[in-house]
Design a protein around this motif. Structure first.
Motif, PDB file in Angstrom:
ATOM      1  N   ALA A  59      -6.984  -1.962   1.456  1.00  0.00           N
ATOM      2  CA  ALA A  59      -6.046  -2.610   0.933  1.00  0.00           C
ATOM      3  C   ALA A  59      -5.486  -3.627   2.088  1.00  0.00           C
ATOM      4  N   ARG A  79       1.084  -1.210   0.116  1.00  0.00           N
ATOM      5  CA  ARG A  79      -0.443   0.253   0.021  1.00  0.00           C
ATOM      6  C   ARG A  79       0.907   1.489   0.572  1.00  0.00           C
ATOM      7  N   PRO A 110      -3.908   3.557  -4.068  1.00  0.00           N
ATOM      8  CA  PRO A 110      -3.490   1.962  -3.122  1.00  0.00           C
ATOM      9  C   PRO A 110      -3.613   0.827  -4.309  1.00  0.00           C
TER      10      PRO A 110
END
Length: 543
Positions: free
Chosen positions: A501, A65, A75
């Motif tokens: 993420a 990320r 992301p």
């Protein structure tokens, strides 16, 4: 369970590796190992303070990320997170760097970063007209791996219509004023705020008032002129190498052909004629040369290998942006009378960046391969703390936040603003409103960037966001996932992947399941979960 679509997409991503770590015979990843060794000795080596010990490496989800936000300004998608988790290769982090550097979003992300660097210090609001073209110019340059010296040269020597030549942005942002342009090219490309010597000798650096005005003597022959083409209004940066009067005006041209340092005791007089001299090296020109000859020679001297501040300024700024704290803070106030954290490490990285011919992607590969970058994150340390023991948490820039919302909520931005829009119309776009509310000057210290009530209200109450979150909205991300993923656990995992993420912790999953059970209305409960994730501190920051 992973869907077959997710597995196929992840498998394709595993095959996508591009780029090279080599430039000018220097390997970026080998340089990274040397940087870590230098930091171990110079920054935190031998300290008895337990707080000076470097923290552990970040886990794969945190690293990916961080990397995606830093390189491409958004992301990773759930498919990218899955592909990274499935990759067992020892060099998968290096491969992820190469893949993202090869993506077109890399250029767009860093173009918007430099747009903010230039535009937040503008003295002319009409310069916003150049913003879209500036982003286009820089995105193309970064994606084609134009080297930093070539990009700087374009800015320093720029002429042309600001709607067509994005490299005119620095001059247009200062309305062609010689003194203001001088200050900005020094600040941006050298990291030296020589404007503090404009009216007197610099109070904290060695620069003299004469040196500022000698640098300004490279820029007296530039001007910004209005351009009309039908109904479209624009401006052009032009060279002015003749005195006298304009053909269509009964007044003298703006500015003189040579630069004079004002006499502070007699401000009504012309002042001392200044010859163009580059204050860093003492290289100089005679008066009387054309604007083109002056600025081209200045570009040579700015980007030349005997000017060490050119490489140091860019390396320091990029290190600060990626690792979270620069060798110098703030990033645009460096120089021989400033103290750097880990100066030998900075020298090593700057020298090798110059040796790589100012290859921007080489530098990104080198920094992201260091342990300093790949460590777990902590809040920004005080100036007295040992530097670089962790990667510092960074608040997302406005464009990063906008892109993150698009990934999380599954919405698209739409087409770019039309070239004939005025600045107010450009600010009225969704991205423009996000920039107006969440934007900040990237040159400022990160500890000076704080949240605000308008920012909180925008994320909590903005009609566009509420519509994108609503499960009842036809075609919305949540309305589709509620049908595709009938199991609550799977839907919770998917939402965490989209928004943060990463997969939720066991405790987070239990909390979400409990909320669904209490709410009893599945759609409403998951709207609440998405809203909470989007408004979380983790969503707004890059760890």
């Amino acid at each position: 369970m992973l869907s077959s679509r997710r597995l196929i997409s992840a498998g394709l991503l595993l095959l996508a590796t591009c780029g090279s770590a080599w430039a000018g015979g220097i390997d970026a990843r080998a340089a990274a190992r040397q940087i870590d060794e230098l930091l171990a000795k110079e920054a935190y080596g031998g300290s008895a303070d337990s707080q000076a010990a470097p923290v552990a490496r970040a886990d794969d989800e945190t690293f990916l990320r961080r990397l995606a936000l830093d390189l491409v300004g958004r992301p990773p998608t759930p498919e990218e997170v899955t592909a990274f988790a499935l990759d067992n290769a020892a060099d998968k982090r290096d491969k992820a760097v190469d893949r993202l550097l090869a993506h077109s979003e890399f250029g767009e992300n860093w173009a918007r970063y430099w747009r903010d660097v230039i535009m937040y210090r503008r003295s002319e609001d009409r310069a916003l007209l150049v913003s879209p073209t500036l982003v286009t110019f820089l995105a193309k340059a970064f994606n084609e791996n134009a080297h930093w010296d070539a990009i700087a040269r374009k800015f320093i020597t720029a002429t042309g219509d600001v709607r067509e030549a994005g490299e005119t942005a620095i001059i247009m942002a200062q309305n062609g004023n010689a003194e203001d342009t001088t200050a900005e090219v020094s600040r941006i490309f050298l990291g030296i705020q020589i404007q503090c010597a404009q009216c007197h000798n610099h109070p904290t650096d060695r620069w003299k008032r004469e040196q500022f005005h000698e640098l300004a003597a490279f820029f007296p022959r530039i001007a910004v002129r209005p351009v009309r083409d039908g109904e479209m209004r624009s401006f052009a940066v032009v060279s002015v190498d003749r005195g006298g009067r304009d053909k269509d005006k009964a007044k003298p041209r703006r500015g003189a052909l040579e630069h004079h340092m004002p006499d502070l005791n007699h401000p009504d007089q012309e002042g001392k004629l200044m010859k163009p001299v580059f204050f860093v090296t003492g290289q100089h020109l005679e008066s009387g040369l054309s604007d083109k000859a002056r600025r081209e020679k200045l570009a040579d001297w700015f980007t030349g290998r005997n000017n060490r501040w050119f490489a140091r300024a860019y390396v320091n700024r990029m290190w600060s942006e990626l690792v979270g704290h620069g060798f110098y803070e703030p990033v645009d106030d460096i120089g021989p009378d400033r103290a750097a954290s880990a100066p030998h490490t900075l020298d090593y990285l700057a020298d090798h960046f110059a040796g790589a011919q100012y290859d921007v992607k080489w530098l990104f590969r080198a920094i992201t391969a260091t342990e300093a970058y790949q460590r777990d994150s902590r809040s920004r340390a005080s100036s007295e703390a040992t530097p670089f023991v962790a990667c510092a948490t960074q608040r997302l820039r406005a464009d990063q936040l906008f892109n993150t919302l698009m990934v999380a909520l599954g919405v698209e931005e739409g087409g770019p603003p039309r070239r004939d829009r005025n600045p107010r119309a450009m600010l009225a776009t969704p991205r423009g409103r996000m920039n107006a509310t969440f934007g900040y000057d990237p040159s400022n210290r990160r500890d000076e960037v704080a949240g605000s009530i308008p920012q909180a209200l925008m994320l909590m109450n903005a009609p566009e966001l509420n519509r994108a979150i609503k499960a009842s909205e036809p075609g919305s991300m949540l309305s589709q996932l509620l049908t595709q993923l009938p199991k609550d656990e799977a839907l919770i995992d998917e939402l965490y992947l989209r928004c943060l993420a990463r997969e939720p912790s066991a405790r987070e999953r239990e909390t979400c399941l409990a909320h669904v059970a209490v709410t009893r209305q599945r759609a409403e409960a998951f709207e609440d979960i998405v809203w909470s994730l989007v408004n979380s501190t983790e969503f707004l920051n890059r760890k």
